[in-house]
Design a protein around this motif. Sequence first.
Motif, PDB file in Angstrom:
ATOM      1  N   LEU A 205       0.795  -1.226   0.000  1.00  0.00           N
ATOM      2  CA  LEU A 205       0.000   0.000   0.000  1.00  0.00           C
ATOM      3  C   LEU A 205       0.831   1.282   0.000  1.00  0.00           C
ATOM      4  N   LEU A 206       2.138   1.154   0.163  1.00  0.00           N
ATOM      5  CA  LEU A 206       2.995   2.346   0.134  1.00  0.00           C
ATOM      6  C   LEU A 206       2.967   2.983  -1.251  1.00  0.00           C
ATOM      7  N   GLY A 207       3.185   4.272  -1.299  1.00  0.00           N
ATOM      8  CA  GLY A 207       3.233   4.978  -2.576  1.00  0.00           C
ATOM      9  C   GLY A 207       1.928   5.672  -2.897  1.00  0.00           C
ATOM     10  N   LYS A 208       1.732   5.953  -4.190  1.00  0.00           N
ATOM     11  CA  LYS A 208       0.593   6.735  -4.658  1.00  0.00           C
ATOM     12  C   LYS A 208      -0.467   5.853  -5.304  1.00  0.00           C
ATOM     13  N   TRP A 209      -1.731   6.122  -4.926  1.00  0.00           N
ATOM     14  CA  TRP A 209      -2.878   5.393  -5.445  1.00  0.00           C
ATOM     15  C   TRP A 209      -3.925   6.402  -5.883  1.00  0.00           C
TER      16      TRP A 209
ATOM     17  N   LEU B 150      -6.168  -6.685  -3.302  1.00  0.00           N
ATOM     18  CA  LEU B 150      -4.950  -5.878  -3.301  1.00  0.00           C
ATOM     19  C   LEU B 150      -3.870  -6.615  -4.075  1.00  0.00           C
ATOM     20  N   ASP B 151      -3.335  -5.927  -5.087  1.00  0.00           N
ATOM     21  CA  ASP B 151      -2.171  -6.463  -5.790  1.00  0.00           C
ATOM     22  C   ASP B 151      -1.278  -5.285  -6.173  1.00  0.00           C
ATOM     23  N   ASP B 152      -0.316  -5.504  -7.049  1.00  0.00           N
ATOM     24  CA  ASP B 152       0.628  -4.450  -7.411  1.00  0.00           C
ATOM     25  C   ASP B 152      -0.003  -3.324  -8.212  1.00  0.00           C
ATOM     26  N   SER B 153      -1.197  -3.524  -8.759  1.00  0.00           N
ATOM     27  CA  SER B 153      -1.831  -2.525  -9.616  1.00  0.00           C
ATOM     28  C   SER B 153      -3.103  -1.920  -9.056  1.00  0.00           C
ATOM     29  N   TYR B 154      -3.909  -2.702  -8.323  1.00  0.00           N
ATOM     30  CA  TYR B 154      -5.208  -2.229  -7.855  1.00  0.00           C
ATOM     31  C   TYR B 154      -5.436  -2.545  -6.387  1.00  0.00           C
ATOM     32  N   PHE B 155      -6.194  -1.665  -5.745  1.00  0.00           N
ATOM     33  CA  PHE B 155      -6.590  -1.819  -4.346  1.00  0.00           C
ATOM     34  C   PHE B 155      -8.094  -1.583  -4.286  1.00  0.00           C
TER      35      PHE B 155
ATOM     36  N   TRP C 269      -9.000  11.601  -6.464  1.00  0.00           N
ATOM     37  CA  TRP C 269      -8.139  11.673  -5.297  1.00  0.00           C
ATOM     38  C   TRP C 269      -6.870  10.878  -5.532  1.00  0.00           C
ATOM     39  N   LEU C 270      -5.816  11.353  -4.925  1.00  0.00           N
ATOM     40  CA  LEU C 270      -4.515  10.705  -4.989  1.00  0.00           C
ATOM     41  C   LEU C 270      -4.015  10.559  -3.559  1.00  0.00           C
ATOM     42  N   THR C 271      -3.953   9.318  -3.090  1.00  0.00           N
ATOM     43  CA  THR C 271      -3.491   9.036  -1.728  1.00  0.00           C
ATOM     44  C   THR C 271      -2.043   8.598  -1.799  1.00  0.00           C
ATOM     45  N   GLU C 272      -1.213   9.239  -0.991  1.00  0.00           N
ATOM     46  CA  GLU C 272       0.187   8.834  -0.881  1.00  0.00           C
ATOM     47  C   GLU C 272       0.438   8.369   0.541  1.00  0.00           C
ATOM     48  N   ARG C 273       0.786   7.075   0.687  1.00  0.00           N
ATOM     49  CA  ARG C 273       1.061   6.492   1.989  1.00  0.00           C
ATOM     50  C   ARG C 273       2.565   6.332   2.158  1.00  0.00           C
ATOM     51  N   SER C 274       3.053   6.756   3.307  1.00  0.00           N
ATOM     52  CA  SER C 274       4.481   6.671   3.611  1.00  0.00           C
ATOM     53  C   SER C 274       4.750   5.558   4.609  1.00  0.00           C
ATOM     54  N   ALA C 275       5.982   5.071   4.622  1.00  0.00           N
ATOM     55  CA  ALA C 275       6.375   3.973   5.505  1.00  0.00           C
ATOM     56  C   ALA C 275       6.303   4.359   6.974  1.00  0.00           C
ATOM     57  N   ASP C 276       6.344   5.660   7.293  1.00  0.00           N
ATOM     58  CA  ASP C 276       6.277   6.091   8.692  1.00  0.00           C
ATOM     59  C   ASP C 276       4.858   6.108   9.245  1.00  0.00           C
ATOM     60  N   GLY C 277       3.865   5.638   8.455  1.00  0.00           N
ATOM     61  CA  GLY C 277       2.489   5.561   8.931  1.00  0.00           C
ATOM     62  C   GLY C 277       1.675   6.818   8.691  1.00  0.00           C
TER      63      GLY C 277
ATOM     64  N   MET D   7      -0.018   4.299  -8.927  1.00  0.00           N
ATOM     65  CA  MET D   7       0.528   5.273  -9.871  1.00  0.00           C
ATOM     66  C   MET D   7       2.034   5.424  -9.651  1.00  0.00           C
ATOM     67  N   PRO D   8       2.740   5.915 -10.670  1.00  0.00           N
ATOM     68  CA  PRO D   8       4.179   6.157 -10.502  1.00  0.00           C
ATOM     69  C   PRO D   8       4.421   7.282  -9.492  1.00  0.00           C
ATOM     70  N   GLY D   9       5.589   7.288  -8.910  1.00  0.00           N
ATOM     71  CA  GLY D   9       5.938   8.259  -7.878  1.00  0.00           C
ATOM     72  C   GLY D   9       5.855   9.708  -8.299  1.00  0.00           C
ATOM     73  N   ASP D  10       6.009  10.000  -9.599  1.00  0.00           N
ATOM     74  CA  ASP D  10       5.974  11.399 -10.058  1.00  0.00           C
ATOM     75  C   ASP D  10       4.576  11.852 -10.486  1.00  0.00           C
ATOM     76  N   PHE D  11       3.557  10.995 -10.352  1.00  0.00           N
ATOM     77  CA  PHE D  11       2.190  11.353 -10.745  1.00  0.00           C
ATOM     78  C   PHE D  11       1.610  12.371  -9.771  1.00  0.00           C
ATOM     79  N   ARG D  12       0.918  13.399 -10.303  1.00  0.00           N
ATOM     80  CA  ARG D  12       0.257  14.416  -9.486  1.00  0.00           C
ATOM     81  C   ARG D  12      -1.084  14.782 -10.101  1.00  0.00           C
ATOM     82  N   LEU D  13      -2.004  15.201  -9.240  1.00  0.00           N
ATOM     83  CA  LEU D  13      -3.276  15.744  -9.726  1.00  0.00           C
ATOM     84  C   LEU D  13      -3.062  17.183 -10.152  1.00  0.00           C
TER      85      LEU D  13
END
Length: 193
Positions: free
Chosen positions: A61-65, A150-155, A79-87, A171-177
């Motif tokens: 779930l880390l990264g951008k969705w 949940l897999d590498d592409s969809y949640f 919406w673009l959710t970005e989850r970080s490893a620090d919670g 989404m890739p790390g550089d994706f933005r709304l």
Amino acid sequence: MKHLLGFTLISMLLMGCSQFKTAKVIAPVNLQKPVQLEEDQQEAEPSDVEKLATSVSRQMLLGKWYGIRKTADGGQKEWLTERSADGTYRVDFRFVAADGTARSQSEVGFWGVSGDIYFRIFRGWVTVEGMKPADPTVAEHYDAYKIEGLDDSYFNYVHKSRGQQYTVKKMPGDFRLPITVKNQETEPLTFSY
């Protein structure tokens, strides 16, 4: 006189403590015998999602969705959710009304996974003026979702109390709304980067 009173108190305290050493120890009821589950309470076979270790699903779930859905007024919400490893998480929203007007807002908070439950704790908004904290006593700021897939592409997940289903794409790390800055007095949630 003070010494005699102090000596008497200490003697009484020591006598009282010595009685506790010889007193019968009472074991808690729940430790005396194992609990037997009734037939209908037996644990069900875990689903595939439940079998997925919490640490693995958390890592996935880390990264951008990215998610998108139609709104009741004929517009859309992205919406673009970005989850970080620090919670921590950040969600950037973009609302486009049926007439084409758009506005953006950003929210931040904490997230986690426990078994097949994904949860969020909303902590505040990102505004032009900085962070606007949310009231932690508001029950709606705490959300729990059942992970349906949940897999590498969809949640795919479902809100536990409202029953709303969501599907988001990794989404890739550089994706933005796209950013829309629109200052409204009734809506202080106007800045996204």
